[in-house]
Write a protein that holds these residues in place. Sequence first.
Motif, short mmCIF file in Angstrom:
data_model
loop_
_atom_site.label_atom_id
_atom_site.label_comp_id
_atom_site.label_asym_id
_atom_site.label_seq_id
_atom_site.Cartn_x
_atom_site.Cartn_y
_atom_site.Cartn_z
N ILE A 160 0.82 -1.21 0.00
CA ILE A 160 0.00 0.00 0.00
C ILE A 160 0.86 1.26 0.00
O ILE A 160 0.41 2.34 -0.35
CB ILE A 160 -0.97 -0.01 1.20
N PHE A 161 2.13 1.09 0.39
CA PHE A 161 3.12 2.15 0.24
C PHE A 161 3.04 2.77 -1.16
O PHE A 161 3.13 3.99 -1.34
CB PHE A 161 4.51 1.55 0.49
N PHE A 162 2.87 1.93 -2.17
CA PHE A 162 2.96 2.38 -3.55
C PHE A 162 1.68 3.05 -4.04
O PHE A 162 1.70 3.71 -5.07
CB PHE A 162 3.34 1.20 -4.45
N ILE A 163 0.58 2.90 -3.29
CA ILE A 163 -0.61 3.66 -3.63
C ILE A 163 -0.38 5.14 -3.30
O ILE A 163 -0.65 6.03 -4.11
CB ILE A 163 -1.84 3.12 -2.88
N GLY A 164 0.13 5.39 -2.09
CA GLY A 164 0.49 6.77 -1.75
C GLY A 164 1.54 7.32 -2.68
O GLY A 164 1.49 8.49 -3.08
N TYR A 165 2.49 6.48 -3.01
CA TYR A 165 3.57 6.87 -3.93
C TYR A 165 3.00 7.26 -5.28
O TYR A 165 3.39 8.28 -5.86
CB TYR A 165 4.50 5.66 -4.06
N PHE A 166 2.06 6.46 -5.79
CA PHE A 166 1.45 6.70 -7.10
C PHE A 166 0.69 8.03 -7.11
O PHE A 166 0.80 8.82 -8.06
CB PHE A 166 0.51 5.55 -7.44
N ALA A 183 6.06 3.01 -19.41
CA ALA A 183 5.48 2.78 -18.08
C ALA A 183 5.12 1.32 -17.88
O ALA A 183 5.33 0.75 -16.80
CB ALA A 183 4.25 3.67 -17.88
N LEU A 184 4.56 0.67 -18.92
CA LEU A 184 4.21 -0.74 -18.83
C LEU A 184 5.47 -1.60 -18.66
O LEU A 184 5.49 -2.52 -17.82
CB LEU A 184 3.45 -1.17 -20.09
N ILE A 185 6.50 -1.32 -19.44
CA ILE A 185 7.75 -2.08 -19.32
C ILE A 185 8.33 -1.91 -17.92
O ILE A 185 8.78 -2.88 -17.29
CB ILE A 185 8.75 -1.63 -20.39
N TYR A 186 8.32 -0.68 -17.44
CA TYR A 186 8.85 -0.42 -16.10
C TYR A 186 8.03 -1.15 -15.04
O TYR A 186 8.57 -1.70 -14.08
CB TYR A 186 8.85 1.09 -15.84
N PHE A 187 6.71 -1.16 -15.21
CA PHE A 187 5.82 -1.89 -14.29
C PHE A 187 6.22 -3.36 -14.21
O PHE A 187 6.32 -3.94 -13.11
CB PHE A 187 4.37 -1.75 -14.78
N ASN A 234 7.47 6.37 -13.53
CA ASN A 234 7.86 5.80 -12.25
C ASN A 234 6.67 5.50 -11.36
O ASN A 234 6.62 4.46 -10.70
CB ASN A 234 8.81 6.76 -11.53
N SER A 235 5.67 6.39 -11.35
CA SER A 235 4.51 6.17 -10.48
C SER A 235 3.67 4.99 -10.96
O SER A 235 3.24 4.16 -10.16
CB SER A 235 3.66 7.44 -10.41
N ILE A 236 3.45 4.89 -12.28
CA ILE A 236 2.70 3.75 -12.80
C ILE A 236 3.48 2.47 -12.60
O ILE A 236 2.94 1.44 -12.17
CB ILE A 236 2.37 3.97 -14.29
N GLY A 237 4.77 2.52 -12.90
CA GLY A 237 5.59 1.33 -12.72
C GLY A 237 5.61 0.85 -11.29
O GLY A 237 5.56 -0.35 -11.02
N ASN A 238 5.65 1.80 -10.35
CA ASN A 238 5.74 1.40 -8.95
C ASN A 238 4.43 0.90 -8.37
O ASN A 238 4.41 0.44 -7.23
CB ASN A 238 6.29 2.56 -8.11
N LEU A 239 3.34 0.99 -9.13
CA LEU A 239 2.12 0.30 -8.69
C LEU A 239 2.38 -1.20 -8.59
O LEU A 239 1.70 -1.91 -7.84
CB LEU A 239 0.97 0.57 -9.66
N ALA A 240 3.37 -1.68 -9.35
CA ALA A 240 3.75 -3.09 -9.22
C ALA A 240 4.31 -3.37 -7.84
O ALA A 240 4.27 -4.52 -7.39
CB ALA A 240 4.80 -3.44 -10.28
N GLY A 241 4.82 -2.34 -7.18
CA GLY A 241 5.27 -2.52 -5.81
C GLY A 241 4.13 -2.84 -4.87
O GLY A 241 4.35 -3.44 -3.80
N PHE A 242 2.90 -2.43 -5.23
CA PHE A 242 1.73 -2.86 -4.47
C PHE A 242 1.27 -4.23 -4.91
O PHE A 242 1.03 -5.12 -4.10
CB PHE A 242 0.58 -1.86 -4.65
#
Length: 415
Positions: free
Chosen positions: A54-60, A240-244, A367-375
């Motif tokens: 959920i860290f990455f939702i705030g991040y996004f 963004a997709l590749i980064y995700f 970065n923000s879209i890619g880091n949704l993968a962190g969630f």
Amino acid sequence: MDTLYHRVSWRLMPFLFLCFVAAYLDRVNVGFAKLQMQADLHFSDAVYGIGAGIFFIGYFLFEVPSNLLMTRAGARLWIARIMISWGLISSALMFAGSAASFYVLRFLLGAAEAGFFPGIILYLTYWYPAQRRARMVALFMSGVAVAGVVGGPLSGWIMKTFAGVHGWNGWQWLFLLEGLPSVAIGVWTLFYLDDDIRAARWLSAEEKQLLENAIAADRQQQRDLPLAQVFGSGKVWLLALIYFLCVMGLYGVSFWLPQLIRNSGVSDVFDIGLLSAVPYGVAAVAMVLAARHSDRSGERRWHTALAALAGALGLVAATVWSDNTVVALAALSLATAGILSTFPIFWSLPTAMLGGTAAAAGIAMINSIGNLAGFLSPYLVGVIRDATHSTASGMYLIAASLLLGALLVVGAVRR
């Protein structure tokens, strides 16, 4: 120019590297805290996965606004604000006593840290032209690997040594002692970092002009698009997709590496911390060498794709031989080296394409879209582990994501 850039790098890169080490420690120490706090707070793997992710939702939500604000407030003030706020919130995680408080604090941590990584990527474009940038990003991002080398043993030592001191559990001391250094570095940033070349008092007027001329020549190859056009660009969405897909691999390793080592038969938390340093140590060397070779050859696509493929193969091998500590550790080293090597080379693609406000928005968007993968990554692995009582299927899913990312880089991205 090489001598001048060498001087610039010695001024900037050690400090930025230290900042990223602190950032990554605060981002992934929850993976080590899990070894104790999950039992203490009676969290399921799914609850842990949601809290970690959920860290990455705030991040996004705050990533793009943060990067745009940095262009107005200046890098020095904005990066300092980011570090001080995330350090305080990371330390406050020691007071998490329920799933709800864990979720809230992790969300706030993501919101506080939003803008740090894309802000630094943007900041490097103020100083380095494209042909020098991948190796600088690699030096900066090697903070991830060094955080793993230092953070693993350190986290294990804190949790084992401080358990019970003043009535606090080891995982509580972990959050406190690994959060406060970010606050101190954030204060230091106010006095050390320069907003750009023109603000650097340690450069002569002639040196500033040489550096600015190199940046000006580089920017002739970039496009400063309107924000609406950036957000609607198919190229930006593809990146963004590749980064995700690559970030799926990064946090699959980061959040679950301690558990994977435990699965191989190691039980002591300090031993797990020591062994977790090995894959990150290998990755620290691999990512710098890969980025340097990419800069020298000027080739980006195949370097990124082959690194992602190596990450996928390593995860599969670590899963197949999960009961053999030596083989699993070697495979995890290959996976970590491959995954981490994708990122500094990948970031050469959007930074070469976008300039000005478009760069600030585009980098932050990717970065923000890619880091949704962190969630998604820790959540899916947690759910799968709860359902199957094994991390195997989750690791195969992450390996498949890396493979798809490699195929997209080769097949869809053009020079």
